[in-house]
Design an enzyme around this catalytic site. Sequence first.
Site, PDB file in Angstrom:
ATOM      1  N   GLY A 131    -105.673  99.046 -20.720  1.00 21.03           N
ATOM      2  CA  GLY A 131    -106.158 100.082 -21.226  1.00 21.03           C
ATOM      3  C   GLY A 131    -105.782 100.365 -22.576  1.00 21.03           C
ATOM      4  O   GLY A 131    -105.116  99.421 -23.240  1.00 21.03           O
ATOM      5  N   LEU A 187    -103.511 102.362 -24.168  1.00 20.16           N
ATOM      6  CA  LEU A 187    -102.090 102.439 -24.394  1.00 20.16           C
ATOM      7  C   LEU A 187    -101.476 101.163 -23.862  1.00 20.16           C
ATOM      8  O   LEU A 187    -100.520 100.510 -24.444  1.00 20.16           O
ATOM      9  CB  LEU A 187    -101.203 103.488 -23.479  1.00 20.16           C
ATOM     10  CG  LEU A 187     -99.993 103.525 -23.495  1.00 20.16           C
ATOM     11  CD1 LEU A 187     -99.281 103.610 -24.953  1.00 20.16           C
ATOM     12  CD2 LEU A 187     -99.291 104.638 -22.641  1.00 20.16           C
ATOM     13  N   ASP A 220    -104.049  97.429  -7.626  1.00 18.26           N
ATOM     14  CA  ASP A 220    -104.660  98.801  -7.446  1.00 18.26           C
ATOM     15  C   ASP A 220    -103.587  99.573  -7.009  1.00 18.26           C
ATOM     16  O   ASP A 220    -102.929  99.285  -5.940  1.00 18.26           O
ATOM     17  CB  ASP A 220    -106.023  99.051  -6.654  1.00 18.26           C
ATOM     18  CG  ASP A 220    -106.481 100.328  -6.530  1.00 18.26           C
ATOM     19  OD1 ASP A 220    -105.756 101.284  -6.845  1.00 18.26           O
ATOM     20  OD2 ASP A 220    -107.858 100.316  -6.378  1.00 18.26           O
ATOM     21  N   ILE A 221    -102.929 100.553  -7.812  1.00 22.65           N
ATOM     22  CA  ILE A 221    -101.943 101.412  -7.416  1.00 22.65           C
ATOM     23  C   ILE A 221    -102.004 102.066  -6.174  1.00 22.65           C
ATOM     24  O   ILE A 221    -101.122 102.697  -5.685  1.00 22.65           O
ATOM     25  CB  ILE A 221    -101.248 102.200  -8.863  1.00 22.65           C
ATOM     26  CG1 ILE A 221    -102.132 103.142  -9.147  1.00 22.65           C
ATOM     27  CG2 ILE A 221    -100.775 101.284  -9.551  1.00 22.65           C
ATOM     28  CD1 ILE A 221    -101.705 104.186 -10.097  1.00 22.65           C
ATOM     29  N   ALA A 257    -104.125 105.641 -14.648  1.00 28.03           N
ATOM     30  CA  ALA A 257    -104.819 106.666 -14.142  1.00 28.03           C
ATOM     31  C   ALA A 257    -106.399 106.924 -14.057  1.00 28.03           C
ATOM     32  O   ALA A 257    -107.033 105.928 -14.741  1.00 28.03           O
ATOM     33  CB  ALA A 257    -104.537 107.869 -15.280  1.00 28.03           C
ATOM     34  N   THR A 278     -99.305 113.790 -18.933  1.00 30.73           N
ATOM     35  CA  THR A 278    -100.365 114.802 -20.042  1.00 30.73           C
ATOM     36  C   THR A 278    -100.225 116.080 -20.546  1.00 30.73           C
ATOM     37  O   THR A 278     -99.277 116.663 -19.517  1.00 30.73           O
ATOM     38  CB  THR A 278    -101.862 114.582 -19.257  1.00 30.73           C
ATOM     39  OG1 THR A 278    -102.620 115.371 -20.099  1.00 30.73           O
ATOM     40  CG2 THR A 278    -101.792 115.198 -18.001  1.00 30.73           C
ATOM     41  N   ASP A 279    -100.744 116.189 -21.576  1.00 29.31           N
ATOM     42  CA  ASP A 279    -100.436 117.852 -22.066  1.00 29.31           C
ATOM     43  C   ASP A 279    -101.186 118.884 -21.007  1.00 29.31           C
ATOM     44  O   ASP A 279    -101.200 120.017 -21.123  1.00 29.31           O
ATOM     45  CB  ASP A 279    -100.851 117.964 -23.487  1.00 29.31           C
ATOM     46  CG  ASP A 279    -102.466 117.392 -23.697  1.00 29.31           C
ATOM     47  OD1 ASP A 279    -102.917 116.404 -23.013  1.00 29.31           O
ATOM     48  OD2 ASP A 279    -102.905 117.888 -24.543  1.00 29.31           O
ATOM     49  N   TYR A 311    -107.743 117.254 -12.909  1.00 30.58           N
ATOM     50  CA  TYR A 311    -107.010 115.960 -13.490  1.00 30.58           C
ATOM     51  C   TYR A 311    -105.668 116.391 -13.784  1.00 30.58           C
ATOM     52  O   TYR A 311    -104.628 115.790 -13.466  1.00 30.58           O
ATOM     53  CB  TYR A 311    -107.807 115.889 -14.843  1.00 30.58           C
ATOM     54  CG  TYR A 311    -107.074 114.749 -15.656  1.00 30.58           C
ATOM     55  CD1 TYR A 311    -106.819 113.294 -15.329  1.00 30.58           C
ATOM     56  CD2 TYR A 311    -106.202 115.299 -17.012  1.00 30.58           C
ATOM     57  CE1 TYR A 311    -106.214 112.680 -16.312  1.00 30.58           C
ATOM     58  CE2 TYR A 311    -105.383 114.324 -17.739  1.00 30.58           C
ATOM     59  CZ  TYR A 311    -105.617 113.050 -17.386  1.00 30.58           C
ATOM     60  OH  TYR A 311    -104.603 112.201 -18.165  1.00 30.58           O
ATOM     61  N   LYS A 319    -102.107 115.095 -12.213  1.00 29.65           N
ATOM     62  CA  LYS A 319    -101.158 114.241 -12.872  1.00 29.65           C
ATOM     63  C   LYS A 319     -99.700 114.903 -12.785  1.00 29.65           C
ATOM     64  O   LYS A 319     -98.760 114.218 -12.676  1.00 29.65           O
ATOM     65  CB  LYS A 319    -101.464 114.376 -14.455  1.00 29.65           C
ATOM     66  CG  LYS A 319    -102.724 113.661 -14.893  1.00 29.65           C
ATOM     67  CD  LYS A 319    -102.330 112.061 -14.873  1.00 29.65           C
ATOM     68  CE  LYS A 319    -101.483 111.522 -15.782  1.00 29.65           C
ATOM     69  NZ  LYS A 319    -101.414 110.102 -15.931  1.00 29.65           N
TER      70      LYS A 319
HETATM   71  N1  LIG Z   1    -106.536 109.379 -23.113  1.00 30.93           N
HETATM   72  C1  LIG Z   1    -105.969 110.392 -23.459  1.00 30.93           C
HETATM   73  O1  LIG Z   1    -106.310 111.232 -24.265  1.00 30.93           O
HETATM   74  C2  LIG Z   1    -104.659 110.648 -22.662  1.00 30.93           C
HETATM   75  C3  LIG Z   1    -104.010 112.172 -22.965  1.00 30.93           C
HETATM   76  C4  LIG Z   1    -102.660 112.174 -22.539  1.00 30.93           C
HETATM   77  C5  LIG Z   1    -102.153 111.348 -21.432  1.00 30.93           C
HETATM   78  N2  LIG Z   1    -102.863 110.416 -21.090  1.00 30.93           N
HETATM   79  C6  LIG Z   1    -102.528 109.527 -20.002  1.00 30.93           C
HETATM   80  O2  LIG Z   1    -102.029 108.115 -20.757  1.00 30.93           O
HETATM   81  C7  LIG Z   1    -102.047 107.204 -19.830  1.00 30.93           C
HETATM   82  C8  LIG Z   1    -102.828 105.992 -20.489  1.00 30.93           C
HETATM   83  O3  LIG Z   1    -104.151 106.581 -20.933  1.00 30.93           O
HETATM   84  P1  LIG Z   1    -105.330 105.554 -21.685  1.00 30.93           P
HETATM   85  O4  LIG Z   1    -105.949 106.527 -22.641  1.00 30.93           O
HETATM   86  O5  LIG Z   1    -104.666 104.323 -22.210  1.00 30.93           O
HETATM   87  O6  LIG Z   1    -106.262 105.204 -20.240  1.00 30.93           O
HETATM   88  P2  LIG Z   1    -107.197 104.040 -20.333  1.00 30.93           P
HETATM   89  O7  LIG Z   1    -107.362 103.287 -21.617  1.00 30.93           O
HETATM   90  O8  LIG Z   1    -108.310 104.127 -19.342  1.00 30.93           O
HETATM   91  O9  LIG Z   1    -106.188 102.920 -19.260  1.00 30.93           O
HETATM   92  C9  LIG Z   1    -105.950 103.226 -18.066  1.00 30.93           C
HETATM   93  C10 LIG Z   1    -105.837 101.965 -17.374  1.00 30.93           C
HETATM   94  O10 LIG Z   1    -105.548 102.252 -15.827  1.00 30.93           O
HETATM   95  C11 LIG Z   1    -106.302 101.416 -15.203  1.00 30.93           C
HETATM   96  N3  LIG Z   1    -106.494 101.784 -13.981  1.00 30.93           N
HETATM   97  C12 LIG Z   1    -107.373 103.011 -13.511  1.00 30.93           C
HETATM   98  N4  LIG Z   1    -107.022 103.136 -12.236  1.00 30.93           N
HETATM   99  C13 LIG Z   1    -106.215 102.274 -11.808  1.00 30.93           C
HETATM  100  C14 LIG Z   1    -105.730 102.000 -10.493  1.00 30.93           C
HETATM  101  N5  LIG Z   1    -106.076 102.599  -9.333  1.00 30.93           N
HETATM  102  N6  LIG Z   1    -104.987 100.935  -9.935  1.00 30.93           N
HETATM  103  C15 LIG Z   1    -104.408 100.343 -11.334  1.00 30.93           C
HETATM  104  N7  LIG Z   1    -104.787 100.608 -12.722  1.00 30.93           N
HETATM  105  C16 LIG Z   1    -105.782 101.544 -12.628  1.00 30.93           C
HETATM  106  C17 LIG Z   1    -107.745 101.207 -15.805  1.00 30.93           C
HETATM  107  O11 LIG Z   1    -108.334 100.098 -15.404  1.00 30.93           O
HETATM  108  P3  LIG Z   1    -110.011 100.213 -15.229  1.00 30.93           P
HETATM  109  O12 LIG Z   1    -110.575 100.829 -16.535  1.00 30.93           O
HETATM  110  O13 LIG Z   1    -110.372  98.695 -15.131  1.00 30.93           O
HETATM  111  O14 LIG Z   1    -110.267 101.144 -14.134  1.00 30.93           O
HETATM  112  C18 LIG Z   1    -107.148 100.945 -17.220  1.00 30.93           C
HETATM  113  O15 LIG Z   1    -106.588  99.772 -17.710  1.00 30.93           O
HETATM  114  C19 LIG Z   1    -102.816 107.640 -18.563  1.00 30.93           C
HETATM  115  O16 LIG Z   1    -101.760 107.875 -17.650  1.00 30.93           O
HETATM  116  C20 LIG Z   1    -103.272 108.909 -18.983  1.00 30.93           C
HETATM  117  O17 LIG Z   1    -103.292 109.924 -17.960  1.00 30.93           O
HETATM  118  C21 LIG Z   1    -103.896 110.049 -21.627  1.00 30.93           C
END
Ligand SMILES: NC(=O)c1ccc[n+]([C@@H]2O[C@H](COP(=O)([O-])OP(=O)(O)OC[C@H]3O[C@@H](n4cnc5c(N)ncnc54)[C@H](OP(=O)(O)O)[C@@H]3O)[C@@H](O)[C@H]2O)c1
Length: 287
Positions: A10, A12, A34-35, A58, A99-100, A123, A127
């Site tokens: 992902g 992050l 898969d969590i 997520a 998340t915020d 969402y 969370k």
């Molecule tokens: N993006 C934002 O703006 C934002 C803001 C605040 C907080 N957050 C939080 O920050 C964290 C990281 O976000 P990110 O932007 O890096 O998201 P991301 O690029 O979508 O990465 C999420 C990762 O989780 C994996 N995933 C999804 N469902 C899963 C499951 N059931 N089991 C195991 N892995 C799974 C995805 O794999 P696949 O793609 O292959 O499914 C992907 O590798 C998340 O917890 C998110 O809620 C994000």
Amino acid sequence: MRAVIIGANGQLGADLVGILSGWDIVGLTHGELDIRDPVRVREALSRVKPDTVINTAAFNRVDDCEDDPDIAVSVNAYGARNVARICAELHCTLIHISTDYVFGGEKTAPYTEDDAPNPLSVYGGSKLAGEYFVRNICPAHFVVRTSGLYGVAGSRGKGGNFVETMIRMAGEGKPLRVVDDQVLTPTYTRDLAEKLKALAQTQAYGLYHVINRGQCSWYEFAARIFSLLDLRPDLGPTTAKAFGAKARRPAYSVLAPAKLKQLGMAELPAWDDALERYLLEKGYLRK
Ligand SMILES: NC(=O)c1ccc[n+]([C@@H]2O[C@H](COP(=O)([O-])OP(=O)(O)OC[C@H]3O[C@@H](n4cnc5c(N)ncnc54)[C@H](OP(=O)(O)O)[C@@H]3O)[C@@H](O)[C@H]2O)c1
């Protein structure tokens, strides 16, 4: 330090893999773990016996969560619970990303870790439930809320990130109307990953807000991207109401890193400085 990164490809997760490269790390993608499957979570984590698990996984397509609350809750709440249970059994530290969007946006000053959440969306609610599971189940936890993430790998769930979307849309030459009544702090995943590394080396467990410094609306964020790149698309502000997204989002979700400050840790750099470094790293800007 032996660490497992869940969601390793992902946005992050990919930066964490790079920044923790000096550690003994195992990165697990969704395809590998898969969590939602508690048996596989136990197998995967018991095999590695990590000191620290960082769960970045997520279901984060905020609007899609409204249509599919079951999947949002199964990943963001029960998935988090599965990971927290095994971390507690293995006596390892769990860093869980939140998340915020757990906040309702009623405030006009930054939210601290002591402010009451009030999620507006499926969402945000899912969370928040995940946060509570982690906090109640795994004693050695860091629950880290962040916001508006963008990173070089791009969000897997969202298919890119806001910066890339703006650059692409500017290239298409169409009028761009961007929401100006939602204020947040865009945060660079590289800066966040550095701070997670620092936190992981403490035992100051608890709930943290970790974001770049400052605040802006999505419209102001877009305007800064274009001014740094010297692009001049037809950019104008719009309202969340006119934009009409399916999920409600907070009008104000700026987070205050109060707990980091209590710990004597430096804040992250300003959001516009972070944006410039991102554009340099992506090769859009030259030094
Ligand atoms: N993006 C934002 O703006 C934002 C803001 C605040 C907080 N957050 C939080 O920050 C964290 C990281 O976000 P990110 O932007 O890096 O998201 P991301 O690029 O979508 O990465 C999420 C990762 O989780 C994996 N995933 C999804 N469902 C899963 C499951 N059931 N089991 C195991 N892995 C799974 C995805 O794999 P696949 O793609 O292959 O499914 C992907 O590798 C998340 O917890 C998110 O809620 C994000």
